[in-house]
Write an enzyme that holds these catalytic residues in place. Structure first.
Site, PDB file in Angstrom:
ATOM      1  N   ASP A   1      -7.310   0.198  -2.308  1.00  0.00           N
ATOM      2  CA  ASP A   1      -5.995   0.218  -2.958  1.00  0.00           C
ATOM      3  C   ASP A   1      -5.556  -1.193  -3.321  1.00  0.00           C
ATOM      4  OD1 ASP A   1      -5.702   2.903  -2.961  1.00  0.00           O
ATOM      5  OD2 ASP A   1      -4.079   2.995  -1.495  1.00  0.00           O
TER       6      ASP A   1
ATOM      7  N   TYR B   1      -0.116   3.614 -10.047  1.00  0.00           N
ATOM      8  CA  TYR B   1      -0.171   3.309  -8.613  1.00  0.00           C
ATOM      9  C   TYR B   1       1.181   3.557  -7.947  1.00  0.00           C
ATOM     10  CZ  TYR B   1      -1.272   0.727  -4.337  1.00  0.00           C
ATOM     11  OH  TYR B   1      -1.483   0.365  -3.026  1.00  0.00           O
TER      12      TYR B   1
END
Length: 690
Positions: A105, A308
């Protein structure tokens, strides 16, 4: 031919990368192709060492050992995922692996996941970073073609290390100090404790609140009403005072002293950041912060239809402007406005949304260029997607324009202001229904009749905090990050310091006591907010990691010293008047995933709060006895007089009864008639006959 080792955070992400990058050879622990070997973690594969990993004597929790401040806190593998860590190590040291790509991430914690692994396996080859804000095929291809040197993200990793060490030093030491001194499991930390204090402070304001009467004076003209303007809105405390003022007003002539009409334009709200979306989802649908994050993560990672999720920005970087038309095109079948805006050239009517200075790691939450398949989304996923799309559509919509007419009426020195609103242009606010309440034709200089009334009102108590309003306070004071706030709330609930009551949050008696025991500096949000700002500064390269840790170590020493010296008494409200059937010590009530349970304060005994009822009768009082499972086996126990009888071994006890039969027996426990022999009773009778 040399290949790059790509490390992702989850198997699902590795699978998607493999699909896009043509890495099709699948094994148990990785995908392999001509250019890449793609493997994965399961979230974190490593964690910081515990005190007992550093020094054996620290395994026991002793107040005299605190504070524990090691010179070095190393890493250790998590036991359940050790196999995957070994597999990554083996891949990393293959001769054909020329370097690594961090594809976890794109954020502080994601950086830590991969860097911990690379540090543990002693990786000494070049490392690059895949930094993307969506999981679409286009984003992956563009990101893979523009990999960045991992060194550019060293400050981000330094911030992650500093955050981990700070939480270790303060959370572990303060928790151990409180737990050992007061002999109860008392969890505290640099973020969770001031968060708990927010909820408690609001609750105290509510408990102290006493409603007070006050009076307002209303003037009616046609169907419209206005309230007398006063220096203090609650200035009239008794009715006699209000009646005296009305009598005075009636002696004066009322006139319209001014009529002004002005237009107000309002742009659509900016796209969501994570915290605001969590607040809205909580208010509209009652979703917890953790649930909302999980839903958006699914939209991002599995369905690939949003950017995101863990973002703290409501703005877009200027390089995103060129992608908006494609994103809008992907929404044509989902929202009819998309076709309309495309026909207008996909012109953004909120240029202020493009602001590079207000975009940190990631831009605002917006749809991707991937068309959504609504039938594949759950009800809650679809709700979240609609909210995100609605804000995105606002970028292309006209402003909401209203014409506001204000008529000021005076009776002597006293003023009433009437307000009419007329919608001139619906724009983005298509569901607005604001219209004039009446067709009063206000004329300057017109005389107004003295049609007054007195309205009795009560002051309102503060509202309890919900997860949404608590998130807002955490954001305002800089407690945690968008990525961590939901988990902080969940941890407080798991620790039995906080509980959900409907849509609101409440501090438990245990939580209230903890706030009295813990240091005042840790309860206050100011210090924690300052530390969070330092972590952000470290990520930007503006502050030194070592200096920050030195400050945290000093704070840890002070906090532990204050707890040791404290003379505050602690009362454990979870202890009941029930006794343990094995050692006769008091039982404590605990909340678990399986509901409430009783746990012994002395031994390892534990049982459900609602015990299973048997047909076996107490030899003393002839009441039905319950089945209790203990360390040494299973027992019959009478809840009336405490008589205990050995039953059968624990293994056989688990074959007792269906849930339906159990409920039926519980309902009959206090009835005198003997029920028909149940499967449980038959099993017990046969076992005892043997």
């Amino acid at each position: 031919m040399s290949k790059k080792l790509v490390i992702t955070e989850k198997p699902s992400v590795a699978k998607e990368l493999a699909k896009v990058l043509g890495t099709n050879q699948k094994t148990k622990t990785y995908f392999e192709g001509d250019q890449y070997v793609i493997t994965w973690a399961f979230g974190h594969l490593l964690s910081l060492q515990l005190p007992e990993d550093i020094k054996k004597e620290w395994q026991q929790w002793r107040l005299e050992d605190l504070p524990i401040i090691p010179k070095h806190i190393g890493l250790k593998p998590l036991p359940k995922t050790g196999g995957q860590l070994k597999a990554i190590s083996h891949l990393a040291h293959r001769q054909d692996i020329s370097g690594a790509v961090i594809a976890t991430d794109s954020g502080r914690e994601g950086e830590a996941v991969a860097r911990y692994i690379l540090e543990w396996i002693k990786f000494d080859k070049p490392v690059e970073r895949l930094w993307i804000s969506s999981q679409t095929t286009k984003a992956i291809k563009e990101g893979s073609a523009n990999l960045k040197p991992a060194k550019q993200f060293d400050n981000l990793y330094a911030s992650a290390l500093a955050r981990g060490h700070a939480d270790w030093l303060i959370g572990l030491n303060v928790t151990r100090a409180l737990t050992t001194k007061y002999e109860d499991n008392l969890s505290a930390g640099r973020v969770q404790t001031p968060t708990l204090a927010f909820v408690n402070e609001t609750a105290q304001q509510i408990s102290r609140f006493k409603p007070e009467k006050y009076y307002t004076i209303q003037l009616k003209v046609g169907q419209e009403q206005a309230t007398l303007q006063m220096a203090k809105p609650q200035g009239l405390k008794d009715r006699a005072q209000a009646e005296t003022l009305v009598a005075k007003l009636k002696q004066a002539q009322g006139k319209v002293v001014s009529v002004k009409t002005s237009q107000k334009s309002q742009a659509a709200p900016l796209p969501y950041d994570l915290t605001e979306l969590q607040q809205v989802a909580n208010a509209m649908y009652g979703l917890s912060a953790k649930k909302t994050l999980s839903l958006i993560q699914s939209l991002y990672e599995i369905h690939k239809v949003v950017s995101y999720p863990r973002t703290d920005s409501k703005y877009l970087s200027t390089d995103i402007e060129g992608t908006l038309k494609e994103r809008l095109s992907a929404l044509v079948k989902f929202d009819p406005r998309a076709k309309q805006y495309l026909g207008q050239g996909a012109k953004v009517k909120q240029p202020a949304v493009f602001n590079d200075r207000k975009v940190t790691d990631h831009y605002a939450l917006i749809p991707t260029e991937e068309p959504v398949r609504a039938e594949k989304l759950s009800t809650d996923e679809l709700r979240m997607y609609r909210l995100i799309v609605e804000r995105f559509m606002g970028l292309f919509a006209d402003q909401y324009v209203t014409a506001v007419t204000k008529a000021t009426v005076q009776f002597g020195d006293h003023t009433f202001t009437f307000k009419q609103t007329k919608v001139v242009q619906q724009g983005w606010h298509a569901d607005s229904k604001e219209t004039p309440t009446t067709s009063v034709d206000w004329q300057e200089g017109a005389v107004v009749p003295a049609d007054f009334s007195i309205k009795e009102q009560l002051t309102s108590a503060p509202k309890p905090l919900t997860e949404g309003t608590l998130l807002g306070k955490m954001e305002h004071y800089g407690l945690g990050t968008p990525a961590t706030r939901a988990e902080i709330i969940e941890k407080l609930v798991r620790s039995e310091l906080l509980e959900r009551r409907g849509h609101s949050l409440a501090v438990t008696p245990k939580g209230q006591q903890l706030l009295k025991l813990v240091n005042k500096t840790l309860v206050s949000p100011e210090l924690t907010g300052k530390w969070e700002n330092s972590l952000e500064a470290i990520a930007r390269g503006q502050e030194n990691q070592k200096a920050f840790i030195t400050e945290i170590e000093a704070a840890t020493k002070t906090l532990v010293s204050e707890i040791k010296k404290s003379e505050t008494e602690y009362h454990d409200f979870a202890i009941t008047n029930k006794k343990c059937p094995e050692c006769d010590h008091p039982l404590k009530e605990r909340n678990t995933r399986d509901g409430k349970v009783y746990v012994c304060t002395n031994c390892h005994y534990r049982r459900r709060k609602d015990p299973k009822v048997s047909n076996h009768r107490c030899p003393q009082c002839h009441k039905k006895m319950v089945i209790i499972e203990g360390q040494a086996g299973a027992y019959f126990r009478c809840l009336n007089d405490g008589t205990t009888e050995k039953m059968l071994d624990k293994k056989d006890c688990k074959k007792k009864i269906s849930k339906h039969e159990e409920r039926r027996l519980i309902q009959k426990v206090n009835q005198e008639e003997e029920p028909a022999e149940s499967p449980l009773a038959a099993a017990l009778r046969k076992a005892m006959e043997k």
